[in-house]
Design a protein around this motif. Structure first.
Motif, PDB file in Angstrom:
ATOM      1  N   HIS A  66       0.861  -1.170   0.000  1.00  0.00           N
ATOM      2  CA  HIS A  66       0.000   0.000   0.000  1.00  0.00           C
ATOM      3  C   HIS A  66       0.902   1.225   0.000  1.00  0.00           C
ATOM      4  O   HIS A  66       1.989   1.218   0.556  1.00  0.00           O
ATOM      5  N   SER A  67       0.454   2.287  -0.590  1.00  0.00           N
ATOM      6  CA  SER A  67       1.237   3.521  -0.600  1.00  0.00           C
ATOM      7  C   SER A  67       0.819   4.393   0.573  1.00  0.00           C
ATOM      8  O   SER A  67      -0.353   4.511   0.888  1.00  0.00           O
ATOM      9  N   ILE A  68       1.797   5.017   1.186  1.00  0.00           N
ATOM     10  CA  ILE A  68       1.505   5.953   2.270  1.00  0.00           C
ATOM     11  C   ILE A  68       1.352   7.372   1.718  1.00  0.00           C
ATOM     12  O   ILE A  68       0.975   8.286   2.441  1.00  0.00           O
ATOM     13  N   GLU A  69       1.615   7.537   0.410  1.00  0.00           N
ATOM     14  CA  GLU A  69       1.489   8.874  -0.173  1.00  0.00           C
ATOM     15  C   GLU A  69       0.053   9.363  -0.027  1.00  0.00           C
ATOM     16  O   GLU A  69      -0.892   8.628  -0.276  1.00  0.00           O
TER      17      GLU A  69
ATOM     18  N   PRO B  98       7.819  -2.868   3.961  1.00  0.00           N
ATOM     19  CA  PRO B  98       6.530  -3.519   4.245  1.00  0.00           C
ATOM     20  C   PRO B  98       6.083  -3.432   5.701  1.00  0.00           C
ATOM     21  O   PRO B  98       4.893  -3.490   5.983  1.00  0.00           O
ATOM     22  N   ASP B  99       7.011  -3.264   6.644  1.00  0.00           N
ATOM     23  CA  ASP B  99       6.598  -3.234   8.046  1.00  0.00           C
ATOM     24  C   ASP B  99       7.228  -2.117   8.873  1.00  0.00           C
ATOM     25  O   ASP B  99       7.161  -2.144  10.097  1.00  0.00           O
TER      26      ASP B  99
ATOM     27  N   LEU C 214       5.114  -0.197  11.152  1.00  0.00           N
ATOM     28  CA  LEU C 214       4.055   0.334  10.289  1.00  0.00           C
ATOM     29  C   LEU C 214       3.022  -0.737  10.002  1.00  0.00           C
ATOM     30  O   LEU C 214       3.353  -1.823   9.527  1.00  0.00           O
ATOM     31  N   ASN C 215       1.775  -0.441  10.320  1.00  0.00           N
ATOM     32  CA  ASN C 215       0.628  -1.264   9.917  1.00  0.00           C
ATOM     33  C   ASN C 215      -0.209  -0.385   8.996  1.00  0.00           C
ATOM     34  O   ASN C 215      -0.736   0.636   9.443  1.00  0.00           O
ATOM     35  N   ILE C 216      -0.323  -0.780   7.726  1.00  0.00           N
ATOM     36  CA  ILE C 216      -0.994   0.091   6.759  1.00  0.00           C
ATOM     37  C   ILE C 216      -1.966  -0.697   5.905  1.00  0.00           C
ATOM     38  O   ILE C 216      -1.718  -1.846   5.546  1.00  0.00           O
ATOM     39  N   THR C 217      -3.116  -0.060   5.637  1.00  0.00           N
ATOM     40  CA  THR C 217      -4.071  -0.556   4.658  1.00  0.00           C
ATOM     41  C   THR C 217      -4.277   0.573   3.654  1.00  0.00           C
ATOM     42  O   THR C 217      -3.593   1.598   3.716  1.00  0.00           O
ATOM     43  N   GLU C 218      -5.230   0.414   2.788  1.00  0.00           N
ATOM     44  CA  GLU C 218      -5.484   1.447   1.780  1.00  0.00           C
ATOM     45  C   GLU C 218      -5.897   2.774   2.417  1.00  0.00           C
ATOM     46  O   GLU C 218      -5.518   3.836   1.942  1.00  0.00           O
ATOM     47  N   ASP C 219      -6.681   2.727   3.506  1.00  0.00           N
ATOM     48  CA  ASP C 219      -7.250   3.943   4.076  1.00  0.00           C
ATOM     49  C   ASP C 219      -6.879   4.222   5.528  1.00  0.00           C
ATOM     50  O   ASP C 219      -7.371   5.184   6.113  1.00  0.00           O
ATOM     51  N   THR C 220      -6.064   3.384   6.149  1.00  0.00           N
ATOM     52  CA  THR C 220      -5.645   3.606   7.532  1.00  0.00           C
ATOM     53  C   THR C 220      -4.186   3.226   7.691  1.00  0.00           C
ATOM     54  O   THR C 220      -3.660   2.422   6.916  1.00  0.00           O
ATOM     55  N   TYR C 221      -3.556   3.824   8.680  1.00  0.00           N
ATOM     56  CA  TYR C 221      -2.240   3.325   9.077  1.00  0.00           C
ATOM     57  C   TYR C 221      -1.982   3.658  10.534  1.00  0.00           C
ATOM     58  O   TYR C 221      -2.559   4.588  11.089  1.00  0.00           O
TER      59      TYR C 221
ATOM     60  N   ASN D 206      -2.757   6.466  15.304  1.00  0.00           N
ATOM     61  CA  ASN D 206      -3.577   5.816  14.303  1.00  0.00           C
ATOM     62  C   ASN D 206      -4.238   6.858  13.394  1.00  0.00           C
ATOM     63  O   ASN D 206      -4.902   7.763  13.898  1.00  0.00           O
ATOM     64  N   TYR D 207      -4.026   6.723  12.106  1.00  0.00           N
ATOM     65  CA  TYR D 207      -4.450   7.723  11.131  1.00  0.00           C
ATOM     66  C   TYR D 207      -5.440   7.144  10.133  1.00  0.00           C
ATOM     67  O   TYR D 207      -5.435   5.942   9.863  1.00  0.00           O
ATOM     68  N   ILE D 208      -6.259   8.045   9.572  1.00  0.00           N
ATOM     69  CA  ILE D 208      -7.105   7.690   8.427  1.00  0.00           C
ATOM     70  C   ILE D 208      -6.724   8.602   7.262  1.00  0.00           C
ATOM     71  O   ILE D 208      -6.288   9.740   7.463  1.00  0.00           O
TER      72      ILE D 208
END
Length: 149
Positions: free
Chosen positions: A29-32, A93-94, A121-128, A144-146
């Motif tokens: 997933h991109s963090i951009e 990745p992590d 780092l734990n990341i999905t498409e819309d959260t990290y 925790n961010y959205i």
């Protein structure tokens, strides 16, 4: 007849080339993008979440990641001190590694000499979640961010 045979042969070459092309590797997933803080987690035992703390009313923290650069700002209604920072980032990745280049004077004085921040780092498409850990590698807390953009 030769043209048709040549055309069939050419089509077969293209098909076999496409068939022999290895599959693309799975992408991270991109963090951009632009992210807003929603909550914090506490870890008492270094592994399991022991508490979830929502952000206070009016508190805002936004981070923007783009092209290897990170910029963040924090607004605390009860505080007149400015909090912001700018620097570089790298993800694996992590893990998330942020290197602060400059920041508000309050942030710089709070940091002392620490300029490189390493997080799990734990990341999905819309959260990290960026998870801090102690010197023994045990989780301590996370932000925790959205994704907002």
């Amino acid at each position: 007849m030769k043209k048709i045979l040549g055309l069939v042969l050419l089509v077969l070459v293209f098909i076999s080339a496409a068939w022999l092309t290895p599959p693309k590797p799975e992408t991270m997933h991109s963090i951009e993008g632009t992210w807003e803080l929603k909550s914090f987690y506490s870890y008492d035992d270094g592994v399991n979440i022991s508490d979830t703390v929502p952000k206070a009313d009016g508190y805002r923290q936004v981070k923007m990641y783009y092209n290897g650069r990170v910029m963040w700002s924090r607004y605390v209604p009860q505080d007149t001190v400015e909090w912001f920072g700018y620097g570089r980032y790298k993800i694996t990745p992590d893990s998330l590694i942020e290197t602060l280049e400059y920041a508000s004077s309050s942030m710089m004085s709070a940091l002392d000499t620490l300029r490189v921040f390493r997080f799990e780092l734990n990341i999905t498409e819309d959260t990290y979640s960026q998870i801090s850990f102690d010197e023994e590698g045990n989780r301590t807390f996370s932000e925790n961010y959205i994704r907002i953009d």
